[in-house]
Design a protein around this motif. Sequence first.
Motif, short mmCIF file in Angstrom:
data_model
loop_
_atom_site.label_atom_id
_atom_site.label_comp_id
_atom_site.label_asym_id
_atom_site.label_seq_id
_atom_site.Cartn_x
_atom_site.Cartn_y
_atom_site.Cartn_z
N ARG A 92 -10.30 49.40 -48.31
CA ARG A 92 -8.86 49.39 -47.78
C ARG A 92 -8.71 50.64 -47.58
NH1 ARG A 92 -6.42 44.59 -47.76
NH2 ARG A 92 -6.97 42.87 -49.33
N GLN A 93 -8.92 51.52 -48.67
CA GLN A 93 -8.59 53.13 -48.42
C GLN A 93 -9.42 53.54 -47.08
OE1 GLN A 93 -6.55 55.17 -50.56
NE2 GLN A 93 -7.24 56.84 -49.31
N ARG A 94 -10.84 53.52 -47.30
CA ARG A 94 -11.65 53.97 -46.20
C ARG A 94 -11.28 53.33 -44.81
NH1 ARG A 94 -17.18 51.97 -47.10
NH2 ARG A 94 -17.67 53.13 -45.37
N ALA A 95 -10.79 52.16 -44.65
CA ALA A 95 -10.32 51.44 -43.56
C ALA A 95 -9.35 52.17 -43.08
CB ALA A 95 -10.31 49.95 -43.67
N ALA A 96 -8.23 52.39 -43.82
CA ALA A 96 -6.96 53.24 -43.55
C ALA A 96 -7.35 54.47 -43.05
CB ALA A 96 -5.86 53.02 -44.60
N GLU A 97 -8.22 55.08 -43.69
CA GLU A 97 -8.32 56.70 -43.33
C GLU A 97 -9.16 56.57 -41.72
OE1 GLU A 97 -10.64 57.88 -46.41
OE2 GLU A 97 -8.92 58.33 -47.74
N ALA A 98 -10.13 55.51 -41.67
CA ALA A 98 -10.60 55.24 -40.36
C ALA A 98 -9.58 54.87 -39.23
CB ALA A 98 -11.79 54.37 -40.24
N GLY A 99 -8.66 54.52 -39.67
CA GLY A 99 -7.51 54.07 -38.58
C GLY A 99 -7.17 52.55 -38.52
N ALA A 100 -7.68 51.62 -39.38
CA ALA A 100 -7.36 50.09 -39.26
C ALA A 100 -5.97 50.00 -39.73
CB ALA A 100 -8.37 49.46 -40.12
N ILE A 101 -5.40 49.01 -39.35
CA ILE A 101 -3.78 48.84 -39.72
C ILE A 101 -3.92 47.64 -40.73
CG2 ILE A 101 -2.94 49.53 -37.53
CD1 ILE A 101 -2.84 46.27 -37.27
N ASP A 102 -5.07 47.06 -40.88
CA ASP A 102 -5.01 45.93 -41.62
C ASP A 102 -6.44 45.64 -42.13
OD1 ASP A 102 -3.79 43.92 -43.63
OD2 ASP A 102 -3.09 42.59 -41.95
N VAL A 103 -6.66 45.16 -43.39
CA VAL A 103 -7.93 44.55 -44.00
C VAL A 103 -7.75 43.16 -44.50
CG1 VAL A 103 -9.82 44.99 -45.69
CG2 VAL A 103 -8.94 46.98 -44.55
N LEU A 104 -8.32 42.50 -43.76
CA LEU A 104 -8.33 40.95 -44.33
C LEU A 104 -9.29 40.40 -44.86
CD1 LEU A 104 -6.22 39.46 -41.15
CD2 LEU A 104 -5.08 40.21 -43.16
N GLN A 105 -9.34 39.51 -45.99
CA GLN A 105 -10.43 38.99 -46.83
C GLN A 105 -10.51 37.44 -46.02
OE1 GLN A 105 -10.90 39.97 -50.64
NE2 GLN A 105 -12.02 37.94 -50.97
N LYS A 106 -11.80 37.12 -45.81
CA LYS A 106 -12.51 35.85 -45.47
C LYS A 106 -12.45 35.14 -46.54
CE LYS A 106 -15.55 38.03 -41.98
NZ LYS A 106 -17.11 38.17 -41.74
N PRO A 107 -11.98 33.75 -46.70
CA PRO A 107 -11.82 33.15 -45.23
C PRO A 107 -10.46 33.38 -44.73
CG PRO A 107 -11.55 31.58 -47.10
CD PRO A 107 -12.39 32.92 -47.56
N LEU A 108 -10.40 33.44 -43.66
CA LEU A 108 -8.89 33.65 -43.02
C LEU A 108 -8.06 32.19 -42.75
CD1 LEU A 108 -10.34 36.09 -40.18
CD2 LEU A 108 -9.26 36.73 -42.29
N LEU A 109 -7.43 32.24 -43.81
CA LEU A 109 -6.75 31.02 -43.90
C LEU A 109 -5.28 30.89 -43.02
CD1 LEU A 109 -7.07 30.60 -47.85
CD2 LEU A 109 -8.28 29.51 -45.81
N GLY A 110 -4.97 29.87 -42.63
CA GLY A 110 -3.52 29.65 -42.00
C GLY A 110 -3.70 30.67 -40.83
N THR A 111 -2.37 31.39 -40.64
CA THR A 111 -2.20 32.21 -39.41
C THR A 111 -2.16 33.65 -39.87
OG1 THR A 111 0.34 32.06 -39.87
CG2 THR A 111 -0.78 30.25 -38.48
N VAL A 112 -2.84 34.09 -41.01
CA VAL A 112 -2.90 35.20 -41.45
C VAL A 112 -3.50 36.37 -40.31
CG1 VAL A 112 -5.06 35.22 -42.79
CG2 VAL A 112 -3.44 36.71 -43.37
N LEU A 113 -4.42 35.83 -39.73
CA LEU A 113 -5.13 36.76 -38.63
C LEU A 113 -4.25 37.10 -37.62
CD1 LEU A 113 -7.11 38.72 -37.66
CD2 LEU A 113 -8.51 36.59 -36.91
N PHE A 114 -3.76 35.86 -37.16
CA PHE A 114 -2.49 36.02 -36.03
C PHE A 114 -1.58 36.74 -36.35
CE2 PHE A 114 0.78 34.45 -32.85
CZ PHE A 114 0.10 35.11 -31.81
N ASP A 115 -0.75 36.59 -37.17
CA ASP A 115 0.10 37.04 -37.86
C ASP A 115 0.06 38.71 -37.85
OD1 ASP A 115 1.31 34.73 -38.09
OD2 ASP A 115 1.41 34.57 -40.35
N SER A 116 -1.20 39.10 -38.35
CA SER A 116 -1.71 40.61 -38.47
C SER A 116 -1.65 40.97 -36.93
CB SER A 116 -2.85 40.72 -39.22
OG SER A 116 -3.10 42.18 -39.46
#
Length: 124
Positions: A92-116
Amino acid sequence: MRQDKTLILVVDDDEAVRESLKFSLELEGVEVGLCQAGQELFSHPRLAAAKCLVLDFKMPDIDGIGVLQTLRERGITLPAILITGHATAALRQRAAEAGAIDVLQKPLLGTVLFDSIRQATRAS
């Protein structure tokens, strides 16, 4: 008057994951472009029109963080969400430093991806 749909680009080396994400996001009313690798994304004809990226972390040619770093070096700063099977604090730290706004863990349940995605596209 027709309103254009929001374009989301999904980059994942697993065809089943790409297709299932495309299906679920299209149900939410967005347009989805697919890439099977980071290198393919760099030359995608609609990259400039995309409103958000969904990037798998583990890919054979270049991982999701490497994709983000390359995009940022090229001046492309659109919102990006990293998806992974194992979201650690260090990742999560590396992703944020690279510019990711969110890190989601698979499996992506419900609307978590669309909400992000919705949150990312509102902020951009």
